[in-house]
Design a protein around this motif. Structure first.
Motif, PDB file in Angstrom:
ATOM      1  N   ASN A 181       0.849  -1.188   0.000  1.00 22.73           N
ATOM      2  CA  ASN A 181       0.000   0.000   0.000  1.00 22.73           C
ATOM      3  C   ASN A 181       0.884   1.237   0.000  1.00 22.73           C
ATOM      4  OD1 ASN A 181       0.191   1.217   2.877  1.00 22.73           O
ATOM      5  ND2 ASN A 181      -0.165  -0.960   3.269  1.00 22.73           N
ATOM      6  N   LEU A 182       0.359   2.311  -0.530  1.00 24.16           N
ATOM      7  CA  LEU A 182       1.155   3.512  -0.735  1.00 24.16           C
ATOM      8  C   LEU A 182       1.600   4.150   0.573  1.00 24.16           C
ATOM      9  CD1 LEU A 182      -0.888   5.046  -3.703  1.00 24.16           C
ATOM     10  CD2 LEU A 182       1.134   3.576  -3.794  1.00 24.16           C
ATOM     11  N   ASP A 183       0.778   4.047   1.612  1.00 24.87           N
ATOM     12  CA  ASP A 183       1.160   4.624   2.900  1.00 24.87           C
ATOM     13  C   ASP A 183       2.380   3.913   3.471  1.00 24.87           C
ATOM     14  OD1 ASP A 183      -0.957   6.479   2.901  1.00 24.87           O
ATOM     15  OD2 ASP A 183      -2.341   4.966   3.672  1.00 24.87           O
ATOM     16  N   HIS A 184       2.406   2.592   3.358  1.00 26.24           N
ATOM     17  CA  HIS A 184       3.533   1.813   3.881  1.00 26.24           C
ATOM     18  C   HIS A 184       4.830   2.172   3.159  1.00 26.24           C
ATOM     19  CE1 HIS A 184       5.577  -1.683   5.657  1.00 26.24           C
ATOM     20  NE2 HIS A 184       6.124  -1.842   4.475  1.00 26.24           N
ATOM     21  N   LEU A 185       4.737   2.492   1.880  1.00 25.90           N
ATOM     22  CA  LEU A 185       5.933   2.809   1.099  1.00 25.90           C
ATOM     23  C   LEU A 185       6.452   4.217   1.359  1.00 25.90           C
ATOM     24  CD1 LEU A 185       4.898   1.237  -2.327  1.00 25.90           C
ATOM     25  CD2 LEU A 185       6.368   0.248  -0.564  1.00 25.90           C
ATOM     26  N   GLY A 186       5.655   5.062   1.988  1.00 27.60           N
ATOM     27  CA  GLY A 186       6.127   6.389   2.360  1.00 27.60           C
ATOM     28  C   GLY A 186       5.569   7.535   1.543  1.00 27.60           C
ATOM     29  N   TYR A 187       4.553   7.292   0.730  1.00 24.08           N
ATOM     30  CA  TYR A 187       3.936   8.388  -0.034  1.00 24.08           C
ATOM     31  C   TYR A 187       3.226   9.347   0.913  1.00 24.08           C
ATOM     32  CZ  TYR A 187       4.633   6.009  -4.524  1.00 24.08           C
ATOM     33  OH  TYR A 187       5.177   5.416  -5.632  1.00 24.08           O
ATOM     34  N   GLY A 188       3.503  10.634   0.760  1.00 23.28           N
ATOM     35  CA  GLY A 188       2.793  11.642   1.525  1.00 23.28           C
ATOM     36  C   GLY A 188       1.401  11.864   0.960  1.00 23.28           C
ATOM     37  N   PRO A 189       0.537  12.583   1.678  1.00 23.74           N
ATOM     38  CA  PRO A 189      -0.851  12.786   1.227  1.00 23.74           C
ATOM     39  C   PRO A 189      -0.964  13.401  -0.159  1.00 23.74           C
ATOM     40  CG  PRO A 189      -0.599  13.476   3.507  1.00 23.74           C
ATOM     41  CD  PRO A 189       0.776  13.187   3.001  1.00 23.74           C
ATOM     42  N   ASP A 190      -0.164  14.440  -0.453  1.00 27.27           N
ATOM     43  CA  ASP A 190      -0.247  15.101  -1.756  1.00 27.27           C
ATOM     44  C   ASP A 190       0.240  14.182  -2.878  1.00 27.27           C
ATOM     45  OD1 ASP A 190      -1.252  17.335  -0.536  1.00 27.27           O
ATOM     46  OD2 ASP A 190       0.664  18.408  -0.475  1.00 27.27           O
TER      47      ASP A 190
ATOM     48  N   LYS B 163       0.428  10.937  -2.848  1.00 26.14           N
ATOM     49  CA  LYS B 163      -0.498   9.814  -2.968  1.00 26.14           C
ATOM     50  C   LYS B 163      -1.727  10.212  -3.783  1.00 26.14           C
ATOM     51  CE  LYS B 163      -3.401   6.767  -0.141  1.00 26.14           C
ATOM     52  NZ  LYS B 163      -3.791   6.402   1.246  1.00 26.14           N
ATOM     53  N   GLN B 164      -2.256  11.406  -3.536  1.00 24.19           N
ATOM     54  CA  GLN B 164      -3.445  11.852  -4.255  1.00 24.19           C
ATOM     55  C   GLN B 164      -3.167  12.006  -5.746  1.00 24.19           C
ATOM     56  OE1 GLN B 164      -6.496  12.014  -3.124  1.00 24.19           O
ATOM     57  NE2 GLN B 164      -7.237  12.647  -5.140  1.00 24.19           N
ATOM     58  N   LYS B 165      -1.996  12.564  -6.093  1.00 24.45           N
ATOM     59  CA  LYS B 165      -1.637  12.723  -7.504  1.00 24.45           C
ATOM     60  C   LYS B 165      -1.532  11.363  -8.194  1.00 24.45           C
ATOM     61  CE  LYS B 165       1.026  16.987  -6.789  1.00 24.45           C
ATOM     62  NZ  LYS B 165       2.404  17.542  -6.748  1.00 24.45           N
ATOM     63  N   LEU B 166      -0.915  10.400  -7.506  1.00 22.37           N
ATOM     64  CA  LEU B 166      -0.749   9.075  -8.094  1.00 22.37           C
ATOM     65  C   LEU B 166      -2.097   8.374  -8.247  1.00 22.37           C
ATOM     66  CD1 LEU B 166       1.202   6.948  -9.128  1.00 22.37           C
ATOM     67  CD2 LEU B 166       1.519   6.159  -6.781  1.00 22.37           C
ATOM     68  N   LEU B 167      -2.946   8.494  -7.235  1.00 23.04           N
ATOM     69  CA  LEU B 167      -4.268   7.864  -7.310  1.00 23.04           C
ATOM     70  C   LEU B 167      -5.095   8.429  -8.459  1.00 23.04           C
ATOM     71  CD1 LEU B 167      -5.267   7.599  -3.531  1.00 23.04           C
ATOM     72  CD2 LEU B 167      -4.622   5.748  -5.064  1.00 23.04           C
ATOM     73  N   GLU B 168      -5.028   9.739  -8.658  1.00 22.78           N
ATOM     74  CA  GLU B 168      -5.773  10.355  -9.762  1.00 22.78           C
ATOM     75  C   GLU B 168      -5.292   9.816 -11.106  1.00 22.78           C
ATOM     76  OE1 GLU B 168      -5.319  14.538  -9.332  1.00 22.78           O
ATOM     77  OE2 GLU B 168      -6.620  14.682  -7.557  1.00 22.78           O
ATOM     78  N   ALA B 169      -3.982   9.566 -11.223  1.00 23.38           N
ATOM     79  CA  ALA B 169      -3.434   9.081 -12.493  1.00 23.38           C
ATOM     80  C   ALA B 169      -3.825   7.632 -12.763  1.00 23.38           C
ATOM     81  CB  ALA B 169      -1.913   9.228 -12.491  1.00 23.38           C
ATOM     82  N   ILE B 170      -3.768   6.770 -11.744  1.00 28.02           N
ATOM     83  CA  ILE B 170      -4.047   5.349 -11.985  1.00 28.02           C
ATOM     84  C   ILE B 170      -5.545   5.063 -12.034  1.00 28.02           C
ATOM     85  CG2 ILE B 170      -1.882   4.648 -10.908  1.00 28.02           C
ATOM     86  CD1 ILE B 170      -3.501   3.697  -8.487  1.00 28.02           C
ATOM     87  N   GLN B 171      -6.365   6.014 -11.644  1.00 27.15           N
ATOM     88  CA  GLN B 171      -7.806   5.810 -11.722  1.00 27.15           C
ATOM     89  C   GLN B 171      -8.396   6.295 -13.044  1.00 27.15           C
ATOM     90  OE1 GLN B 171      -9.124   7.704  -8.118  1.00 27.15           O
ATOM     91  NE2 GLN B 171      -8.544   5.968  -6.829  1.00 27.15           N
ATOM     92  N   LYS B 172      -7.545   6.838 -13.914  1.00 30.67           N
ATOM     93  CA  LYS B 172      -8.010   7.211 -15.242  1.00 30.67           C
ATOM     94  C   LYS B 172      -8.202   5.944 -16.079  1.00 30.67           C
ATOM     95  CE  LYS B 172      -5.748  11.737 -15.366  1.00 30.67           C
ATOM     96  NZ  LYS B 172      -4.731  12.584 -16.059  1.00 30.67           N
ATOM     97  N   PRO B 173      -9.135   5.943 -17.013  1.00 35.92           N
ATOM     98  CA  PRO B 173      -9.384   4.734 -17.809  1.00 35.92           C
ATOM     99  C   PRO B 173      -8.275   4.420 -18.804  1.00 35.92           C
ATOM    100  CG  PRO B 173     -10.736   6.547 -18.584  1.00 35.92           C
ATOM    101  CD  PRO B 173     -10.084   7.025 -17.321  1.00 35.92           C
ATOM    102  N   HIS B 174      -7.445   5.401 -19.128  1.00 32.06           N
ATOM    103  CA  HIS B 174      -6.353   5.171 -20.081  1.00 32.06           C
ATOM    104  C   HIS B 174      -5.211   6.127 -19.763  1.00 32.06           C
ATOM    105  CE1 HIS B 174      -7.525   8.858 -22.181  1.00 32.06           C
ATOM    106  NE2 HIS B 174      -8.777   8.457 -22.046  1.00 32.06           N
ATOM    107  N   GLY B 175      -4.116   5.947 -20.470  1.00 38.68           N
ATOM    108  CA  GLY B 175      -2.931   6.761 -20.224  1.00 38.68           C
ATOM    109  C   GLY B 175      -1.807   5.906 -19.655  1.00 38.68           C
ATOM    110  N   MET B 176      -0.629   6.513 -19.501  1.00 41.41           N
ATOM    111  CA  MET B 176       0.536   5.805 -19.004  1.00 41.41           C
ATOM    112  C   MET B 176       1.074   6.453 -17.741  1.00 41.41           C
ATOM    113  SD  MET B 176       4.184   5.008 -20.902  1.00 41.41           S
ATOM    114  CE  MET B 176       3.502   3.711 -21.926  1.00 41.41           C
ATOM    115  N   VAL B 177       1.410   5.608 -16.760  1.00 37.42           N
ATOM    116  CA  VAL B 177       2.062   6.050 -15.525  1.00 37.42           C
ATOM    117  C   VAL B 177       3.420   5.371 -15.465  1.00 37.42           C
ATOM    118  CG1 VAL B 177       1.992   6.019 -13.012  1.00 37.42           C
ATOM    119  CG2 VAL B 177      -0.109   6.423 -14.309  1.00 37.42           C
TER     120      VAL B 177
END
Length: 403
Positions: free
Chosen positions: A130-139, A141-155
């Motif tokens: 999980n992202l919290d365990h790996l050390g992602y801060g709130p901001d 984490k939110q940016k990454l979640l927004e990117a991976i929740q898109k239906p398409h695109g590359m991360v």
């Protein structure tokens, strides 16, 4: 005259080797090691554990054990014990005294004085994915979640070997793994087995490479694709086109920071218009050791030093309380450190960055725009962790660049 060492090897029963390896597995788990190195030399045999990213020697076996240790590990990994001239890769599963099972990845390498074996301990604990365990801060984490929740695109996740890129991708897949979603991965090799996700290991010898696997995936009605690493133009091109045709694509690159990933892909021959239209976010990362909370001691860091490091000191002073600490060492830790935490440079591709990509902008221009967009460098991210007393300034300097 017969070599006494070879005579000893023939007379040695298997039990001592089995017992010794069992002790090594137990010690590795107890000390939280990620890798075990078995290294034969001319006059000695060395065994080292990688603990929190740093190698540490443990009690070695007699030199006469070297061939038996190699053979035992190869048998457990279902490798060819007669092949000692070429590298081999395999996996094995061993049991511990507490009934725990260890999933291990094995790599062999022929050296001047025998086969070096490196065994990686693969975590099967999905609670750590999980992202919290790996050390992602709130901001971040939110940016990454927004990117991976898109239906398409590359991360893309970038960084050197051992920087935790795979863990970040697995944490993302763990979040995306749902009944209604078809996820496929191609890796070299897969480190963690995730139930419900179709995982493929590349096998270059038979032509099953990243590009071939990706083409097959696209005929399997996928929603999400994960490519272990983009290494060449062909793989990059297929992955880019997949991200433009309704698929979410996750992958990694070996670059120093997020803006450098765009230059690396361009150097591979990827068209700028594909880069600008495909990539949603790039995350660069490093792993640094956490200070032991039981023995860390306060440390002073002057503003002059911060300026010399190329950091915006005034920006730092207004944002952080500055509680720098340094390692000391105690019975609870390993040389003043316990565990590791990630440093992240999360760079969403803004409209301004897209325009620069289309203009073939230099890395310096891309970095300058990222700074205008409020994207922190890895060095600054490390300084934040150091100022909070989570890691030391020495760790930040050793693992990040000024730029």
């Amino acid at each position: 005259m017969e070599n006494p060492q070879s005579g000893m090897r023939r007379s040695l029963p298997e039990a001592p080797v089995v017992h010794y390896l069992q002790q090594v597995w137990e010690s590795a788990v107890r000390l939280r090691a990620s890798d075990i190195h078995f290294e034969p030399f001319e006059t000695f045999y060395r065994v080292r554990l990688r603990i929190d990213g740093v190698l540490q020697e443990i009690e070695p076996p007699p030199l006469a054990f070297k061939d038996q240790i190699a053979s035992r590990i190869k048998v457990l990994s279902r490798l060819d014990i007669a092949e000692k001239r070429l590298p081999q890769d395999g996996r094995m599963n061993v049991g511990l005294h507490n009934a725990q099972r260890l999933n291990l990845r094995v790599s062999t390498l022929p050296t001047l004085f025998g086969e070096k074996m490196v065994v990686r301990i693969l975590s099967s604990d999905s609670t750590k994915l999980n992202l919290d365990h790996l050390g992602y801060g709130p901001d971040d984490k939110q940016k990454l979640l927004e990117a991976i929740q898109k239906p398409h695109g590359m991360v893309l996740v970038t960084g050197p070997t051992g920087s935790g890129k795979s863990q970040s991708l697995y944490a993302c897949l763990n979040l995306l793994n749902r009944e209604e979603v078809n996820i496929a991965t191609v890796e070299d090799p897969s480190e963690i087995q995730l139930p419900g996700i179709n995982q493929v290991n590349v096998k270059d010898k038979i032509g099953l490479d990243f590009a071939t696997s990706l083409r097959a995936f696209l005929r399997q009605d996928p929603d999400i694709l994960m490519v272990g690493e983009i290494r060449d133009h062909e793989t990059a091109d297929i992955a880019m086109k997949a991200s433009q045709t309704g698929h979410l694509v996750l992958s990694t690159l070996h670059t120093q920071d997020a803006p450098s990933a765009l230059v690396r892909l361009r150097n591979m021959g990827v068209a700028t218009y594909n880069l600008a239209s495909s990539i949603s976010l790039i995350s660069a990362q490093r792993l640094v050791r956490r200070l032991c909370i039981h023995c860390r001691r306060p440390a002073m860091v002057s503003n002059q030093l911060l300026k010399e490091l190329g950091l915006q000191t005034m920006k730092l002073q207004t944002a952080l309380p500055q509680h720098f600490h340094s390692p000391q060492g105690c019975k609870q830790c390993h040389k003043g450190y316990w565990g590791r935490i990630g440093l992240f440079q999360i760079m969403p591709i803004s409209l301004a960055l897209q325009h620069l990509i289309l203009k073939d902008a230099s890395r310096q221009a891309l970095s300058a725009q990222a700074d205008k967009d409020g994207i922190c460098t890895l060095r600054h991210a490390g300084l934040v962790q150091a100022a909070m007393g989570i890691t030391s300034m020495a760790e930040v300097l050793a693992n990040t660049d000024v730029a």
